[in-house]
Design an enzyme around this catalytic site. Structure first.
Site, PDB file in Angstrom:
ATOM      1  N   ASP A 115       0.860  -1.172   0.000  1.00  0.00           N
ATOM      2  CA  ASP A 115       0.000   0.000   0.000  1.00  0.00           C
ATOM      3  C   ASP A 115       0.912   1.242   0.000  1.00  0.00           C
ATOM      4  OD1 ASP A 115      -2.383   1.600   0.700  1.00  0.00           O
ATOM      5  OD2 ASP A 115      -1.363   1.796   2.624  1.00  0.00           O
ATOM      6  N   ASP A 117      -0.086   5.277   0.728  1.00  0.00           N
ATOM      7  CA  ASP A 117      -0.262   6.288   1.789  1.00  0.00           C
ATOM      8  C   ASP A 117      -0.379   5.616   3.152  1.00  0.00           C
ATOM      9  OD1 ASP A 117      -0.753   9.113   0.549  1.00  0.00           O
ATOM     10  OD2 ASP A 117      -1.844   7.706  -0.732  1.00  0.00           O
ATOM     11  N   ASP A 292      -2.163  -0.145   5.907  1.00  0.00           N
ATOM     12  CA  ASP A 292      -2.415   0.615   7.134  1.00  0.00           C
ATOM     13  C   ASP A 292      -3.870   1.006   7.352  1.00  0.00           C
ATOM     14  OD1 ASP A 292      -2.412   2.516   4.910  1.00  0.00           O
ATOM     15  OD2 ASP A 292      -2.592   4.020   6.495  1.00  0.00           O
TER      16      ASP A 292
HETATM   17  O1  LIG Z   1      -4.398   2.929  -0.516  1.00  0.00           O
HETATM   18  P1  LIG Z   1      -3.499   4.026  -0.093  1.00  0.00           P
HETATM   19  O2  LIG Z   1      -2.266   4.142  -0.931  1.00  0.00           O
HETATM   20  O3  LIG Z   1      -3.193   3.972   1.367  1.00  0.00           O
HETATM   21  O4  LIG Z   1      -4.340   5.356  -0.326  1.00  0.00           O
HETATM   22  C1  LIG Z   1      -5.474   5.630   0.492  1.00  0.00           C
HETATM   23  C2  LIG Z   1      -5.845   7.085   0.318  1.00  0.00           C
HETATM   24  O5  LIG Z   1      -4.700   7.826   0.720  1.00  0.00           O
HETATM   25  C3  LIG Z   1      -4.707   9.231   0.547  1.00  0.00           C
HETATM   26  O6  LIG Z   1      -5.376   9.800   1.642  1.00  0.00           O
HETATM   27  C4  LIG Z   1      -4.698   9.581   2.854  1.00  0.00           C
HETATM   28  O7  LIG Z   1      -3.412  10.205   2.780  1.00  0.00           O
HETATM   29  C5  LIG Z   1      -3.420  11.656   2.722  1.00  0.00           C
HETATM   30  C6  LIG Z   1      -1.987  12.125   2.561  1.00  0.00           C
HETATM   31  O8  LIG Z   1      -1.208  11.665   3.610  1.00  0.00           O
HETATM   32  C7  LIG Z   1      -4.076  12.197   3.980  1.00  0.00           C
HETATM   33  O9  LIG Z   1      -4.117  13.626   3.935  1.00  0.00           O
HETATM   34  C8  LIG Z   1      -5.493  11.628   4.098  1.00  0.00           C
HETATM   35  O10 LIG Z   1      -6.077  12.040   5.325  1.00  0.00           O
HETATM   36  C9  LIG Z   1      -5.469  10.107   4.052  1.00  0.00           C
HETATM   37  O11 LIG Z   1      -6.791   9.559   4.028  1.00  0.00           O
HETATM   38  C10 LIG Z   1      -5.235   9.644  -0.798  1.00  0.00           C
HETATM   39  O12 LIG Z   1      -5.459  11.025  -0.819  1.00  0.00           O
HETATM   40  C11 LIG Z   1      -6.446   8.862  -1.243  1.00  0.00           C
HETATM   41  O13 LIG Z   1      -6.743   9.144  -2.602  1.00  0.00           O
HETATM   42  C12 LIG Z   1      -6.151   7.386  -1.133  1.00  0.00           C
HETATM   43  O14 LIG Z   1      -7.259   6.621  -1.560  1.00  0.00           O
END
Ligand SMILES: O=P(O)(O)OC[C@H]1O[C@H](O[C@H]2O[C@H](CO)[C@@H](O)[C@H](O)[C@H]2O)[C@H](O)[C@@H](O)[C@@H]1O
Length: 351
Positions: A115, A117, A292
């Site tokens: 993954d 983020d 995560d």
């Molecule tokens: O599947 P992932 O790679 O973990 O992505 C999940 C989402 O992550 C992002 O949002 C998250 O990260 C942001 C930056 O750190 C944070 O500001 C936010 O609160 C988190 O939810 C991304 O913006 C999404 O598009 C992804 O789906």
């Protein structure tokens, strides 16, 4: 940079939900005929055999531990049964070390699904404020090389975001929670149409009533972020549930880390891992997933069902005592160390 891949079937046109399955040999047969020469040689070069130090070829954790206790210097694990990592997902930082140790013993028996983020990247206040640590992409590339290509990014982000963060490298990837699959050497497949503009308008109107709430538009999905407006969470959730209900069975709602995401009902990270696992070089390997967040749960459960292991990263979703990693910095260190150790142990022959 990666050396050219060995030949294999990598045509995404066949990738959809019902893509080709790996051939149905028993996994044990697969392991025995697939990696003894390379791995035994690799382990032998790292740990020259001593009179009392045998090579232990085992298919159970008990046998594996016994081999270790008897100072067997070379441990080869047969890919049958389950990994039985002590923690599975229920913590133990030891689980991450143990998975790394097993990958060291037989790198070509494992596939890594990561993954982005909150796992590889630290969480930032806004999606566009994330910082990509220098060296991350090249560490991933080195690790991918040692796994003979079996490393993929599985993210809620768009493909453009994934490629942008890891530029100039391209990785096999599942984007937008599995709505889009892409193989690094070109082929890609999308499982769903672009998101309905009426849904986007409804979400933007609901989000617009709160200062600090932002909408991130993607191809087939969208995300509503409330990290800067936590008081909006409940009202937003109700509005999003309502929008999903009106969409019929087409969308599903994922409550992530300070975010509500609408994704095509058909797509999930578990399905993405399953689809990627039908392609070379992932097919026939034990899957390891590191994630995560809520949208990672199904993929974690899937890899455990397939005899692999899921390693959780602590944050707002997984409590530290349920997690193998305290945060993304530890995951990045784990990747860099594993990549360096594999390279030192196997050199160019790791591929
Ligand atoms: O599947 P992932 O790679 O973990 O992505 C999940 C989402 O992550 C992002 O949002 C998250 O990260 C942001 C930056 O750190 C944070 O500001 C936010 O609160 C988190 O939810 C991304 O913006 C999404 O598009 C992804 O789906």
């Amino acid at each position: 940079m990666s050396a050219p891949r060995a030949q294999g079937k990598r045509h995404m046109a066949a990738a959809g939900a019902g893509g080709p399955r790996p051939r149905a040999h028993s996994r044990r047969f697969f392991a025995l005929c697939r990696y003894p020469m390379l791995e035994i040689d690799c382990v032998a070069r790292t740990h020259p055999f001593e009179p009392k130090a045998h090579l232990n070829v085992e298919d159970s954790r008990r046998g594996w531990s016994a081999g270790r206790a008897l100072s067997c210097r070379g441990l080869i694990e047969i890919t049958g049964g389950k990994m039985n990592i002590p923690a599975q997902r229920a913590n133990l930082q030891a689980a991450a070390a143990e998975v790394a140790e097993r990958i060291m013993c037989a790198p070509h028996a494992y596939a890594l699904f990561l993954d982005l983020d909150g796992t590889l990247l630290d969480i930032a206040e806004r999606p566009d404020a994330v910082r990509v640590e220098p060296g991350l992409a090249s560490d991933l590339d080195r690790l991918r090389d040692s796994l003979a290509g079996a490393l993929a990014i599985v993210s809620g982000r768009t493909l453009d975001d994934i490629d942008g963060f890891l530029h100039p490298l391209r990785f096999d990837a599942a984007a937008e929670h599995g709505s889009t699959l892409r193989l690094a050497d070109g082929d890609s497949a999308t499982l769903a149409a672009t998101i309905d503009p009426d849904v986007v308008a409804a979400v933007e109107s609901a989000a617009g009533t709160f200062a600090g709430v932002t909408v991130e538009r993607k191809r087939s999905a969208l995300a509503v972020h409330y990290r800067a407006a936590p008081h909006a969470a409940e009202t937003l959730a109700a509005a999003m549930r309502d929008i999903v209900a009106r969409s019929g069975a087409e969308l599903r709602l994922i409550a992530g880390r300070c975010v509500y995401e609408l994704t095509p009902a058909l797509a999930s990270k578990a399905r993405a891992v399953e689809s990627l696992s039908s392609f070379f070089p992932f097919a026939g390997r034990r899957p390891i997933f590191i994630g995560d967040d809520a949208s990672d749960e199904e993929a974690c459960a899937l890899v455990e069902r397939c005899g692999g292991a899921a390693l959780a990263v602590a944050g707002e979703y997984f409590a530290p005592e349920r997690s193998a990693f305290a945060g993304p910095a530890q995951v990045r260190r784990w990747i860099a160390t594993l990549a360096a150790d594999l390279r030192a142990a196997c050199g160019d022959r790791g591929r």
